[in-house]
Scaffold this motif. Structure first.
Motif, PDB file in Angstrom:
ATOM      1  N   ILE A  85      -1.181  -1.748  11.168  1.00  0.00           N
ATOM      2  CA  ILE A  85      -0.127  -1.274  10.594  1.00  0.00           C
ATOM      3  C   ILE A  85      -0.372  -1.329   8.896  1.00  0.00           C
ATOM      4  CG2 ILE A  85       2.364  -1.356   9.911  1.00  0.00           C
ATOM      5  CD1 ILE A  85       1.974  -0.881  12.790  1.00  0.00           C
ATOM      6  N   GLU A  86      -0.274  -0.093   8.060  1.00  0.00           N
ATOM      7  CA  GLU A  86      -0.425  -0.344   6.625  1.00  0.00           C
ATOM      8  C   GLU A  86       0.785  -0.129   5.855  1.00  0.00           C
ATOM      9  OE1 GLU A  86      -3.609   2.329   5.344  1.00  0.00           O
ATOM     10  OE2 GLU A  86      -4.697   1.981   7.364  1.00  0.00           O
ATOM     11  N   LEU A  87       1.205  -1.100   5.112  1.00  0.00           N
ATOM     12  CA  LEU A  87       2.565  -1.214   4.513  1.00  0.00           C
ATOM     13  C   LEU A  87       2.335  -1.328   2.936  1.00  0.00           C
ATOM     14  CD1 LEU A  87       4.331  -3.582   6.577  1.00  0.00           C
ATOM     15  CD2 LEU A  87       4.450  -1.035   6.912  1.00  0.00           C
ATOM     16  N   ALA A  88       3.218  -0.567   2.048  1.00  0.00           N
ATOM     17  CA  ALA A  88       3.284  -0.886   0.849  1.00  0.00           C
ATOM     18  C   ALA A  88       3.793  -2.484   0.759  1.00  0.00           C
ATOM     19  CB  ALA A  88       4.097  -0.167   0.052  1.00  0.00           C
ATOM     20  N   PHE A  89       3.548  -3.194  -0.688  1.00  0.00           N
ATOM     21  CA  PHE A  89       4.175  -4.713  -0.509  1.00  0.00           C
ATOM     22  C   PHE A  89       5.505  -4.586  -0.616  1.00  0.00           C
ATOM     23  CE2 PHE A  89       5.736  -8.029  -3.555  1.00  0.00           C
ATOM     24  CZ  PHE A  89       5.063  -8.767  -2.948  1.00  0.00           C
ATOM     25  N   THR A  90       6.347  -3.607  -0.985  1.00  0.00           N
ATOM     26  CA  THR A  90       7.928  -3.696  -0.904  1.00  0.00           C
ATOM     27  C   THR A  90       8.112  -3.468   0.650  1.00  0.00           C
ATOM     28  OG1 THR A  90       7.818  -1.203  -1.349  1.00  0.00           O
ATOM     29  CG2 THR A  90       8.334  -2.809  -3.088  1.00  0.00           C
ATOM     30  N   GLU A 135     -11.375  11.747  -2.101  1.00  0.00           N
ATOM     31  CA  GLU A 135     -10.002  11.762  -2.075  1.00  0.00           C
ATOM     32  C   GLU A 135      -9.421  10.074  -2.332  1.00  0.00           C
ATOM     33  OE1 GLU A 135      -6.095  12.442   0.875  1.00  0.00           O
ATOM     34  OE2 GLU A 135      -7.971  11.814   1.755  1.00  0.00           O
ATOM     35  N   VAL A 136      -8.726  10.002  -3.141  1.00  0.00           N
ATOM     36  CA  VAL A 136      -8.246   8.613  -3.328  1.00  0.00           C
ATOM     37  C   VAL A 136      -6.831   8.351  -2.924  1.00  0.00           C
ATOM     38  CG1 VAL A 136      -7.523   7.010  -5.272  1.00  0.00           C
ATOM     39  CG2 VAL A 136      -9.096   8.428  -5.854  1.00  0.00           C
ATOM     40  N   HIS A 137      -6.720   7.323  -2.162  1.00  0.00           N
ATOM     41  CA  HIS A 137      -5.713   6.782  -1.457  1.00  0.00           C
ATOM     42  C   HIS A 137      -4.948   5.664  -1.960  1.00  0.00           C
ATOM     43  CE1 HIS A 137      -6.426   8.580   2.959  1.00  0.00           C
ATOM     44  NE2 HIS A 137      -5.883   9.539   1.886  1.00  0.00           N
ATOM     45  N   ILE A 138      -3.682   5.606  -2.556  1.00  0.00           N
ATOM     46  CA  ILE A 138      -3.182   4.662  -3.122  1.00  0.00           C
ATOM     47  C   ILE A 138      -1.834   4.444  -2.399  1.00  0.00           C
ATOM     48  CG2 ILE A 138      -3.883   4.654  -5.584  1.00  0.00           C
ATOM     49  CD1 ILE A 138      -1.627   6.131  -6.356  1.00  0.00           C
ATOM     50  N   ASP A 139      -0.968   3.163  -2.259  1.00  0.00           N
ATOM     51  CA  ASP A 139       0.328   3.338  -1.503  1.00  0.00           C
ATOM     52  C   ASP A 139       1.339   3.679  -2.533  1.00  0.00           C
ATOM     53  OD1 ASP A 139       1.151   1.142  -3.045  1.00  0.00           O
ATOM     54  OD2 ASP A 139       0.353  -0.336  -1.812  1.00  0.00           O
ATOM     55  N   THR A 140       2.556   3.725  -1.834  1.00  0.00           N
ATOM     56  CA  THR A 140       3.688   4.273  -2.413  1.00  0.00           C
ATOM     57  C   THR A 140       4.281   3.333  -3.391  1.00  0.00           C
ATOM     58  OG1 THR A 140       5.141   3.246  -0.841  1.00  0.00           O
ATOM     59  CG2 THR A 140       4.524   5.552  -0.278  1.00  0.00           C
ATOM     60  N   ASP A 141       3.923   2.144  -3.527  1.00  0.00           N
ATOM     61  CA  ASP A 141       4.310   1.438  -4.801  1.00  0.00           C
ATOM     62  C   ASP A 141       3.386   1.778  -5.968  1.00  0.00           C
ATOM     63  OD1 ASP A 141       6.124   0.057  -3.290  1.00  0.00           O
ATOM     64  OD2 ASP A 141       4.944  -2.067  -3.014  1.00  0.00           O
ATOM     65  N   GLU A 142       2.173   2.156  -5.801  1.00  0.00           N
ATOM     66  CA  GLU A 142       1.397   2.177  -6.870  1.00  0.00           C
ATOM     67  C   GLU A 142       1.651   3.749  -7.398  1.00  0.00           C
ATOM     68  OE1 GLU A 142      -2.561  -0.447  -5.119  1.00  0.00           O
ATOM     69  OE2 GLU A 142      -1.974   1.552  -4.366  1.00  0.00           O
ATOM     70  N   ALA A 143       1.834   4.483  -6.370  1.00  0.00           N
ATOM     71  CA  ALA A 143       2.245   6.012  -6.933  1.00  0.00           C
ATOM     72  C   ALA A 143       3.472   6.053  -7.635  1.00  0.00           C
ATOM     73  CB  ALA A 143       2.340   6.930  -5.537  1.00  0.00           C
ATOM     74  N   ASN A 144       4.479   5.165  -7.247  1.00  0.00           N
ATOM     75  CA  ASN A 144       5.595   5.085  -8.129  1.00  0.00           C
ATOM     76  C   ASN A 144       5.340   4.493  -9.624  1.00  0.00           C
ATOM     77  OD1 ASN A 144       7.297   6.464  -6.122  1.00  0.00           O
ATOM     78  ND2 ASN A 144       7.730   4.382  -5.280  1.00  0.00           N
ATOM     79  N   ALA A 145       4.616   3.522  -9.477  1.00  0.00           N
ATOM     80  CA  ALA A 145       4.141   2.672 -10.897  1.00  0.00           C
ATOM     81  C   ALA A 145       3.390   3.749 -11.779  1.00  0.00           C
ATOM     82  CB  ALA A 145       3.153   1.458 -10.475  1.00  0.00           C
TER      83      ALA A 145
END
Length: 220
Positions: free
Chosen positions: A100-105, A196-206
């Motif tokens: 399972i891969e999750l963002a920190f939030t 392709e770079v993958h960042i999580d949703t927290d990083e994308a929002n930041a």
């Protein structure tokens, strides 16, 4: 040779010495940066536990990397103290082991504030969770991670940037009023990969990725 050409050559030579531009004068390959929302990778055995014997994933949407897709199937993730994340998307195809891969939030919401940051597949010592599907419940003893931000590269892309597999580089996202440089972007190289770079949703929002005007890989 005119003055502008000389200035360009000198500037590029200085930047190369500083390590901030590629080690070749070839045109830069097209770089894609995508935000990776929370999801599950699943083994065939675990898929059958959750969805029934002989079950196969169904394609919902193809992803940027060839052969990778978001499946129609979703599950409910159950963490400590029975906190839940419903409608967790499964990505296909199936793998040797589930994770399972999750963002920190996401992890905080689930009740795992100390979620480890790992490369995909490096699961030893990671927390587990319960997963509920339409046909059963699975106890995942380990495999809940925050995926380390990373870049997929072909060998040709890696040669352009002067990088090796598992090197760490930087990612610069230019956005209005929100330009951000991410350190420790892990390099993953395979002949089948597209850049392709993958960042999580927290990083994308930041970094306000949705409004980015430019994305760059910088050699750390």
């Amino acid at each position: 040779m005119d003055r502008a050409t000389i200035e360009t050559l000198v500037r590029n030579a200085l930047l190369k010495r500083l390590g901030n531009v590629p080690a070749t004068d070839a045109p830069a390959p097209t770089l894609v940066v995508n935000s990776s929302a929370r999801h599950m990778h699943i083994s065939q055995e675990d898929l059958e536990t959750l969805f029934g014997p002989g079950y196969k994933l169904n394609v919902h949407k193809m992803l940027y990397q060839d052969g990778q897709y978001a499946a129609k199937e979703t599950v409910t993730l159950i963490g400590p103290r029975k906190r839940m994340i419903p409608n967790l998307r499964i990505l296909g195809p199936t793998r040797k082991q589930s994770q399972i891969e999750l963002a920190f939030t996401d992890a905080v919401s689930l009740g795992i504030p100390d979620i480890p940051t790992r490369m995909s597949g490096e699961l030893d010592g990671t927390p587990g969770a319960y997963i509920m599907g339409p046909k059963g419940i699975l106890e995942l003893k380990q495999g809940v991670i925050r995926a380390m931000r990373h870049v997929h590269m072909s060998p040709a892309d890696a040669a352009f940037y002067g990088l090796k597999n598992r090197d760490l580089c930087q990612l610069k996202i230019t956005a209005p009023g929100c330009t951000t440089i991410f350190d420790e972007v892990a390099v993953r190289i395979d002949p089948t990969f597209k850049l392709e770079v993958h960042i999580d949703t927290d990083e994308a929002n930041a970094c306000d990725l949705d409004h980015a005007t430019k994305v760059e890989i910088l050699k750390a």
